[in-house]
Each structure stands twice: as C-alpha cells, then as structure tokens.
Design a protein around this motif. Structure first.
Motif, PDB file in Angstrom:
ATOM      1  N   ALA A  42     -10.238   0.310  -8.706  1.00  0.00           N
ATOM      2  CA  ALA A  42      -9.959   0.220  -9.994  1.00  0.00           C
ATOM      3  C   ALA A  42      -8.670   0.883 -10.505  1.00  0.00           C
ATOM      4  O   ALA A  42      -8.215   0.502 -11.626  1.00  0.00           O
ATOM      5  CB  ALA A  42     -11.380   0.871 -10.714  1.00  0.00           C
ATOM      6  N   ASP A  43      -8.197   1.627  -9.707  1.00  0.00           N
ATOM      7  CA  ASP A  43      -6.874   2.448 -10.063  1.00  0.00           C
ATOM      8  C   ASP A  43      -5.749   1.622  -9.671  1.00  0.00           C
ATOM      9  O   ASP A  43      -4.575   2.076  -9.813  1.00  0.00           O
ATOM     10  CB  ASP A  43      -6.940   3.619  -9.426  1.00  0.00           C
ATOM     11  N   ALA A  44      -5.911   0.368  -9.097  1.00  0.00           N
ATOM     12  CA  ALA A  44      -4.742  -0.273  -8.238  1.00  0.00           C
ATOM     13  C   ALA A  44      -3.634  -0.667  -9.545  1.00  0.00           C
ATOM     14  O   ALA A  44      -2.327  -0.394  -9.269  1.00  0.00           O
ATOM     15  CB  ALA A  44      -5.233  -1.418  -7.828  1.00  0.00           C
ATOM     16  N   GLY A  45      -4.070  -0.883 -10.751  1.00  0.00           N
ATOM     17  CA  GLY A  45      -3.061  -1.260 -11.814  1.00  0.00           C
ATOM     18  C   GLY A  45      -2.321   0.025 -12.006  1.00  0.00           C
ATOM     19  O   GLY A  45      -0.998  -0.027 -12.085  1.00  0.00           O
ATOM     20  N   LEU A  67      -1.699   2.803 -10.211  1.00  0.00           N
ATOM     21  CA  LEU A  67      -0.851   3.125  -9.067  1.00  0.00           C
ATOM     22  C   LEU A  67       0.205   2.067  -8.886  1.00  0.00           C
ATOM     23  O   LEU A  67       1.167   2.668  -8.175  1.00  0.00           O
ATOM     24  CB  LEU A  67      -2.151   3.391  -7.645  1.00  0.00           C
ATOM     25  N   GLY A  68      -0.012   0.705  -9.061  1.00  0.00           N
ATOM     26  CA  GLY A  68       0.904  -0.113  -8.800  1.00  0.00           C
ATOM     27  C   GLY A  68       2.268   0.043  -9.687  1.00  0.00           C
ATOM     28  O   GLY A  68       3.430   0.077  -9.322  1.00  0.00           O
ATOM     29  N   ALA A  69       1.748   0.489 -11.025  1.00  0.00           N
ATOM     30  CA  ALA A  69       3.008   1.023 -11.922  1.00  0.00           C
ATOM     31  C   ALA A  69       3.771   2.321 -11.354  1.00  0.00           C
ATOM     32  O   ALA A  69       4.757   2.441 -11.512  1.00  0.00           O
ATOM     33  CB  ALA A  69       2.433   1.435 -13.271  1.00  0.00           C
ATOM     34  N   TRP A  70       2.940   3.186 -10.963  1.00  0.00           N
ATOM     35  CA  TRP A  70       3.621   4.637 -10.121  1.00  0.00           C
ATOM     36  C   TRP A  70       4.479   3.981  -9.161  1.00  0.00           C
ATOM     37  O   TRP A  70       5.518   4.670  -8.712  1.00  0.00           O
ATOM     38  CB  TRP A  70       2.281   5.600 -10.065  1.00  0.00           C
ATOM     39  N   ARG A 112      -3.418  -2.411  -3.448  1.00  0.00           N
ATOM     40  CA  ARG A 112      -4.805  -2.974  -3.010  1.00  0.00           C
ATOM     41  C   ARG A 112      -4.932  -3.173  -1.364  1.00  0.00           C
ATOM     42  O   ARG A 112      -5.856  -2.875  -0.705  1.00  0.00           O
ATOM     43  CB  ARG A 112      -4.969  -4.230  -3.695  1.00  0.00           C
ATOM     44  N   GLY A 113      -3.676  -3.656  -0.750  1.00  0.00           N
ATOM     45  CA  GLY A 113      -3.669  -3.663   0.685  1.00  0.00           C
ATOM     46  C   GLY A 113      -3.922  -2.464   1.277  1.00  0.00           C
ATOM     47  O   GLY A 113      -4.684  -2.478   2.328  1.00  0.00           O
ATOM     48  N   SER A 114      -3.184  -1.396   1.021  1.00  0.00           N
ATOM     49  CA  SER A 114      -3.308  -0.165   1.519  1.00  0.00           C
ATOM     50  C   SER A 114      -4.823   0.459   1.254  1.00  0.00           C
ATOM     51  O   SER A 114      -5.303   0.951   2.482  1.00  0.00           O
ATOM     52  CB  SER A 114      -2.392   0.786   0.840  1.00  0.00           C
ATOM     53  N   LEU A 115      -5.480   0.251   0.153  1.00  0.00           N
ATOM     54  CA  LEU A 115      -6.964   0.677   0.264  1.00  0.00           C
ATOM     55  C   LEU A 115      -7.710  -0.315   1.190  1.00  0.00           C
ATOM     56  O   LEU A 115      -8.717   0.391   1.641  1.00  0.00           O
ATOM     57  CB  LEU A 115      -7.236   0.630  -1.277  1.00  0.00           C
ATOM     58  N   ARG A 116      -7.496  -1.438   1.209  1.00  0.00           N
ATOM     59  CA  ARG A 116      -8.324  -2.458   2.322  1.00  0.00           C
ATOM     60  C   ARG A 116      -8.164  -1.944   3.549  1.00  0.00           C
ATOM     61  O   ARG A 116      -9.030  -1.928   4.510  1.00  0.00           O
ATOM     62  CB  ARG A 116      -7.910  -3.883   2.087  1.00  0.00           C
ATOM     63  N   LEU A 117      -6.909  -1.275   3.987  1.00  0.00           N
ATOM     64  CA  LEU A 117      -6.722  -0.786   5.260  1.00  0.00           C
ATOM     65  C   LEU A 117      -7.485   0.666   5.506  1.00  0.00           C
ATOM     66  O   LEU A 117      -7.615   0.949   6.633  1.00  0.00           O
ATOM     67  CB  LEU A 117      -5.258  -0.436   5.454  1.00  0.00           C
ATOM     68  N   GLY A 118      -8.099   1.171   4.526  1.00  0.00           N
ATOM     69  CA  GLY A 118      -8.675   2.358   4.750  1.00  0.00           C
ATOM     70  C   GLY A 118      -7.849   3.652   4.306  1.00  0.00           C
ATOM     71  O   GLY A 118      -8.194   4.668   4.601  1.00  0.00           O
ATOM     72  N   ASN A 119      -6.386   3.429   4.089  1.00  0.00           N
ATOM     73  CA  ASN A 119      -5.651   4.424   3.819  1.00  0.00           C
ATOM     74  C   ASN A 119      -6.272   5.353   2.493  1.00  0.00           C
ATOM     75  O   ASN A 119      -6.894   4.961   1.635  1.00  0.00           O
ATOM     76  CB  ASN A 119      -4.245   4.005   3.334  1.00  0.00           C
ATOM     77  N   VAL A 151      -2.235  12.663 -13.171  1.00  0.00           N
ATOM     78  CA  VAL A 151      -0.993  13.292 -13.358  1.00  0.00           C
ATOM     79  C   VAL A 151      -0.270  13.337 -12.066  1.00  0.00           C
ATOM     80  O   VAL A 151       1.130  13.605 -11.928  1.00  0.00           O
ATOM     81  CB  VAL A 151      -1.113  14.659 -14.011  1.00  0.00           C
ATOM     82  N   ALA A 152      -0.919  13.009 -11.019  1.00  0.00           N
ATOM     83  CA  ALA A 152      -0.050  12.763  -9.626  1.00  0.00           C
ATOM     84  C   ALA A 152      -0.724  12.033  -8.727  1.00  0.00           C
ATOM     85  O   ALA A 152      -2.116  12.008  -8.601  1.00  0.00           O
ATOM     86  CB  ALA A 152       0.213  14.237  -9.103  1.00  0.00           C
ATOM     87  N   TRP A 153      -0.118  11.601  -7.714  1.00  0.00           N
ATOM     88  CA  TRP A 153      -0.686  10.425  -6.784  1.00  0.00           C
ATOM     89  C   TRP A 153      -0.044  10.741  -5.185  1.00  0.00           C
ATOM     90  O   TRP A 153       1.125  11.243  -5.313  1.00  0.00           O
ATOM     91  CB  TRP A 153      -0.456   9.152  -7.150  1.00  0.00           C
ATOM     92  N   ALA A 154      -0.956  10.698  -4.339  1.00  0.00           N
ATOM     93  CA  ALA A 154      -0.363  10.911  -2.976  1.00  0.00           C
ATOM     94  C   ALA A 154      -1.097  10.024  -1.876  1.00  0.00           C
ATOM     95  O   ALA A 154      -2.490   9.719  -2.127  1.00  0.00           O
ATOM     96  CB  ALA A 154      -0.613  12.227  -2.430  1.00  0.00           C
ATOM     97  N   VAL A 155      -0.547   9.323  -0.946  1.00  0.00           N
ATOM     98  CA  VAL A 155      -1.179   8.549  -0.054  1.00  0.00           C
ATOM     99  C   VAL A 155      -1.025   9.103   1.392  1.00  0.00           C
ATOM    100  O   VAL A 155       0.157   9.671   1.659  1.00  0.00           O
ATOM    101  CB  VAL A 155      -0.415   7.180  -0.260  1.00  0.00           C
ATOM    102  N   ALA A 156      -2.061   8.750   2.124  1.00  0.00           N
ATOM    103  CA  ALA A 156      -1.727   9.090   3.415  1.00  0.00           C
ATOM    104  C   ALA A 156      -2.565   7.873   4.407  1.00  0.00           C
ATOM    105  O   ALA A 156      -3.631   7.186   4.037  1.00  0.00           O
ATOM    106  CB  ALA A 156      -2.700  10.284   3.860  1.00  0.00           C
ATOM    107  N   SER A 157      -1.823   7.277   5.307  1.00  0.00           N
ATOM    108  CA  SER A 157      -2.359   6.498   6.157  1.00  0.00           C
ATOM    109  C   SER A 157      -3.389   6.953   6.991  1.00  0.00           C
ATOM    110  O   SER A 157      -3.621   7.958   7.332  1.00  0.00           O
ATOM    111  CB  SER A 157      -1.260   5.953   7.179  1.00  0.00           C
TER     112      SER A 157
END
Length: 275
Positions: free
Chosen positions: A144-147, A149-152, A174-181, A193-199
C-alpha cells in the motif's frame, strides 16, 4: 589468462557463485543484483556474465545486470584489458562501471573511452548497533506504500544518482517487496518522514539502501532512526554482515552512520562513459 562469457545464469552460478559467496562483503552488489535476477526473472533483462581463468583456475568475474553499469568488485586487475576488449564485443551498450576504486578505475581506463566519475562512495559494515532517541516511531512498509515510496525513490535518484537509468520507481519498490526485502518507514504523528531499505540476507550479507528523508523533514534525526530500525530488521533476519554505502560528498550521512554503529571498510567509485 582466459575469459568465458556465460550465456545463462545457471552456468555462471555453477562456476562462480561459491567464489562470490565466500566473500559476501566485497561482492555485495553482485550477490544482491544476481539474486534479484534469479528470483524475479520475468522483470529482468539478460545479464552479462564473464569469468576469468588462469591455467584453468577461476580467478575472478565481471557482471552487469542491465540497465546498470558493470560491477568490477571481483575483476582481477590483471584482467582489466582483456575484460575491456571482451565487453566491447559482447556488451557495447554498457553505460559504465562501479566497484572498489582501484578495480573500477582500471577497467574504465582500459576501455579507452572518455569517462567521468559519477559517484564516490564508502562501504560501511555494522559493528554494534546504537539506535538514536528520536521523536516518532517506525513501521514496516507494505504494498500500500508503493506509490509514496516510488515517488521518494525517484526523488532520491534525482538527487543522489542523476545518471541512473530510467525505471518505473513504484514498480521497483513493488518488486523489492515481492523479493522479501525490508522497507522501513519512520513516522511522526502518522506522517511518514523517512525511509530505508534492506535486502533479504544472502550468504549472511544484507545491504542497506536507499535511505531517504524528504528535504522538509531533514535535520531531525529521522534518517538515523530509520537506518537503525532497518539495520535491526536485517539482524533479526539472520544477517551477519550488514552493509551500506554512503556518498563521500555527503559528510552528514557518513557521520550519521558511524554514530549508529557502522565502521568504514573500503572506497568505491562509479564511472560512466561520456556520450
């Protein structure tokens, strides 16, 4: 020295995967990008996969997952000229190269092309995590947050990596979320207010990135808080090596990561051919 161009990922994996996985810190980019190709093949362009052999012994590799540059972390310096000659034939549309500075510079120079340094980064590894005390709280992002996070992601790339290839940023998320990241959001009064991703861990290694705080929310510690949160997520997933890259032109981010427990390992450089 000889080179082999692999026509399938299966062939490359049979030859080189164990070598890459034996040093997951140095080969972090190759391992994570090839894992994505392996698990989301329908979304990936065919990679360029080359191994180098000396008297029959595997001594290195060079890969590219389009539309991104070559990854030279495992390229033997002695093979730079051979690699440049070979890729001019098998992948002439490659835009550049990234990797530890000595290796990526050797490859870029060997191509004989005019190039420019587009990015200078430092690789860090987590020692002892020290989460900061910051207003707000964190949560894990969902589809639900993909829109948002895509803009960010688009804003992050425009600011930090303007040479990056055009991709649909929301689809990348969306692909990253499907991978389980893991995608962590820091919120204040229910406002992200902030976002971070981990593989997801591979060979015990997880890499953090991107980390993004919109300009209007900076200088409040949110980037540090969400980085610590996603680092803890990675540890909880079983990662033994939690890594991240920081732009060397941004002293603020480098100091933030060190304050929450990251220690510097190596300097990398990315070179793009002038067009």
């Amino acid at each position: 020295m000889d080179a082999v161009v692999h026509t399938t990922l299966e062939s490359f994996d049979a030859t080189a995967h164990d070598r890459l996985a034996a040093d997951p810190v140095r080969n972090t980019v190759a391992l994570t990008s090839l894992d994505r190709v392996r698990r989301l093949p329908a979304t990936a362009l065919p990679p360029t996969l080359i191994t180098f052999h000396d008297n029959g012994e595997l001594v290195g590799s060079l890969i590219r997952t389009p539309p991104w540059p070559f990854q030279a972390a495992d390229l033997p310096l002695a093979a730079a000229v051979l690699a440049a000659e070979l890729v001019s034939e098998v992948d002439p549309d490659a835009p550049g190269v990234t990797g530890p500075r000595e290796r990526s510079s050797a490859f870029a120079t060997a191509t004989g092309k005019d190039f420019t340094e587009s990015l200078a980064t430092r690789l860090y590894r987590l020692d002892t995590l020290a989460p900061p005390t910051v207003d707000g709280s964190g949560r894990m992002a969902t589809e639900a947050d993909a829109g948002l996070l895509g803009a960010w992601r688009a804003a992050f790339q425009a600011e930090a990596v303007p040479e990056a290839p055009d991709e649909d940023p929301a689809e990348v998320v969306r692909g990253s979320l499907r991978l389980g990241n893991g995608h962590a959001l820091w919120q204040v009064d229910d406002t992200p207010v902030a976002w971070a991703v981990a593989s997801v861990p591979h060979a015990g290694m997880t890499r953090i990135g991107p980390v993004y705080t919109p300009p209007e929310h900076r200088r409040h510690g949110y980037g540090a808080a969400v980085s610590a949160m996603i680092s803890q997520w990675a540890l909880d997933q079983g990662a033994t090596d939690v890594l991240l890259f920081a732009d060397l032109t941004n002293p603020v981010s480098n100091s933030i990561y060190q304050r929450i427990g990251y220690r510097p390992l190596d300097d990398w450089a990315e070179f793009w051919w002038k067009r």
